[in-house]
Structures are given as C-alpha cells and as structure tokens.
Design a protein around this motif. Structure first.
Motif, short mmCIF file in Angstrom:
data_model
loop_
_atom_site.label_atom_id
_atom_site.label_comp_id
_atom_site.label_asym_id
_atom_site.label_seq_id
_atom_site.Cartn_x
_atom_site.Cartn_y
_atom_site.Cartn_z
N LEU A 203 -15.92 36.07 44.58
CA LEU A 203 -17.35 35.85 44.77
C LEU A 203 -17.87 34.74 43.86
CD1 LEU A 203 -18.55 39.56 44.94
CD2 LEU A 203 -18.72 37.89 46.79
N ASN A 204 -17.15 34.48 42.76
CA ASN A 204 -17.62 33.50 41.78
C ASN A 204 -16.74 32.27 41.67
OD1 ASN A 204 -19.94 35.07 40.57
ND2 ASN A 204 -18.28 36.52 40.21
N VAL A 205 -15.83 32.09 42.61
CA VAL A 205 -14.99 30.89 42.60
C VAL A 205 -15.83 29.71 43.07
CG1 VAL A 205 -13.00 29.73 43.64
CG2 VAL A 205 -12.83 32.12 42.94
N PRO A 206 -15.98 28.67 42.25
CA PRO A 206 -16.80 27.53 42.64
C PRO A 206 -16.33 26.90 43.95
CG PRO A 206 -16.23 27.41 40.31
CD PRO A 206 -15.41 28.52 40.90
N GLY A 207 -17.26 26.72 44.86
CA GLY A 207 -16.94 26.07 46.12
C GLY A 207 -16.32 26.94 47.17
N SER A 208 -15.99 28.18 46.84
CA SER A 208 -15.36 29.04 47.84
C SER A 208 -16.37 29.60 48.84
CB SER A 208 -14.62 30.21 47.17
OG SER A 208 -15.53 31.17 46.67
N ASP A 209 -17.63 29.78 48.39
CA ASP A 209 -18.67 30.37 49.25
C ASP A 209 -18.15 31.65 49.90
OD1 ASP A 209 -20.45 28.23 48.73
OD2 ASP A 209 -19.49 27.03 50.29
N ARG B 132 -18.96 32.95 53.65
CA ARG B 132 -17.93 32.77 54.67
C ARG B 132 -17.47 34.10 55.25
NH1 ARG B 132 -13.51 28.39 52.78
NH2 ARG B 132 -12.93 28.65 54.99
N MET B 133 -17.57 35.16 54.49
CA MET B 133 -17.19 36.48 55.00
C MET B 133 -18.27 37.09 55.88
SD MET B 133 -14.13 36.96 53.88
CE MET B 133 -13.81 38.72 54.10
N ALA B 134 -19.51 36.71 55.64
CA ALA B 134 -20.63 37.27 56.40
C ALA B 134 -20.47 36.97 57.88
CB ALA B 134 -21.95 36.69 55.90
N GLY B 135 -20.67 37.99 58.70
CA GLY B 135 -20.54 37.83 60.14
C GLY B 135 -19.16 38.08 60.68
#
Length: 214
Positions: free
Chosen positions: A118-124, A128-131
C-alpha cells in the motif's frame, strides 16, 4: 483492473479482458484445495490468461511491518514478482486449505505483504486493486462449511478495504490427499464457479447501512 463486472448482451460473464492469478497457499503439493481450484479454472473459457503461483515454493521471508519507516520499493525479486502479478491480474484467487478455521500461514503471509505494498511509491496498489475481483477456494475436513466463516470473512473484508468485488469462496470437503474429488457437489460447483456474479465487497456495517436505507 476494470471497475464493473462485464457481462455480454445475453447476461453471461464476459471474460474477454480478464486474467486470473491463482495463489496456492498449501504446504502440501497437489492438495485438495488445489484440485478444487484447478477444476474451477477448467471451467474458464479457452484463452483466458491464467497464472499459477505456489507460495510454498517461493523464497519469501515473513512480512516485516515497516510501513512507517520503510517507504521504498520491494528489494527482493520474489516480492517484486508477487506484487507485479497481483496488480496485473483482474481476478485474484486465494487457494488455501482451512487451517484452524482460517487461512494457511502461507496465504496469510501473502495478504500481510499487501499491507506493505500500500505504501510502495508508484505502485498505486490500492487504486489498481479497486474494481478487481477477489475469490477464494478452500478444502476442509468438516462437512459443515459454516466452520469456514472466519476464512470467508478475512477475504471478504480484505476485498472491501480495497474496494474490490468478492466472488465468494468455493468450498469442498476433503482431508486425505485427493479426497475432495469424492465431494461431487463441490466438483460440480467448481465447473461454473467463476461464471457467477461478483458484487462489490462491503464491510458488515456498510451492508447494514444499505439495508437501513432500503
């Protein structure tokens, strides 16, 4: 990942833009949960991408919670591979036997890593998991599947936190190796398990609020 669960004009599931990640969390190869999951995967239309990852065969250390001190990208190749595979799939399937009425240690450790991602920079990661859709497959020794409610709740609430859809948990009874094949009802459910509607996951208090408004 797509926000809506696509359907064809005839109301059938549309698998054209979907990809499935099967995460095996058993300490035993070819276990009953994996057998049930592979039966469900066989019901997917030909050509739907499937990726299978066996957590038991990975060099993955226990999760170290450094969310408030460590903000960099994953340093290990295994963790990086898992992160990429997870966010690239539209459908994530957690395959875990029922151990002490919850997920196996391997499967739980995989979910623990989500906290760090959740806190990896740039991973979003959350965006990206939403939906996307989270599914579960489990084999248990008990014939009364209600004893697996703890496992179901863990997956459902995880999906709710990430604003994913939750397709439910495919359950079968089997303790000895291969025994789940004798659960003909479970094997039959597996054939169309991934064709079911996966509604947006909600926490119990959100469900109560929706019911109150209705």
């Amino acid at each position: 990942m797509t926000l809506d669960a696509p359907r064809t004009p005839h109301g059938r599931p549309d698998f054209s833009d979907r990809s499935f990640l099967f995460v095996l969390g058993s300490s035993r190869p070819d276990g009953n949960s994996e057998i049930l999951a592979r039966a469900a995967a066989a019901g997917l239309p030909a050509g739907v991408p499937q990726r299978w990852i066996d957590l038991n065969g990975l060099d993955l250390p226990d999760f170290q919670d450094g969310r408030h001190e460590i903000t960099g990208a994953p340093t290990g190749a295994t963790e990086r591979m898992l992160l990429d595979a997870t966010v690239e799939a539209t459908d994530v399937v957690i395959v875990s036997p029922l151990y002490w009425y919850s997920l196996s240690a391997q499967a739980k450790r995989f979910l623990d890593y989500w906290s760090g991602w959740l806190n990896v920079p740039g991973s979003d990661f959350k965006e990206r998991m939403a939906g996307g859709t989270l599914w579960g497959v489990t084999a248990l020794a008990h014939s009364e599947h209600v004893v697996a409610d703890g496992l179901v709740t863990s997956l459902s609430n995880s999906a709710a936190y990430l604003r994913m859809r939750f397709g439910g948990v495919l359950m079968g009874t089997g303790s000895r190796p291969g025994r789940v094949r004798a659960d003909t009802a479970a094997m039959s459910r597996a054939e169309t398990f991934f064709h079911r509607e996966a509604p947006p996951a909600r926490f119990p208090y959100e469900e109560e609020a929706v019911e109150a408004v209705a």
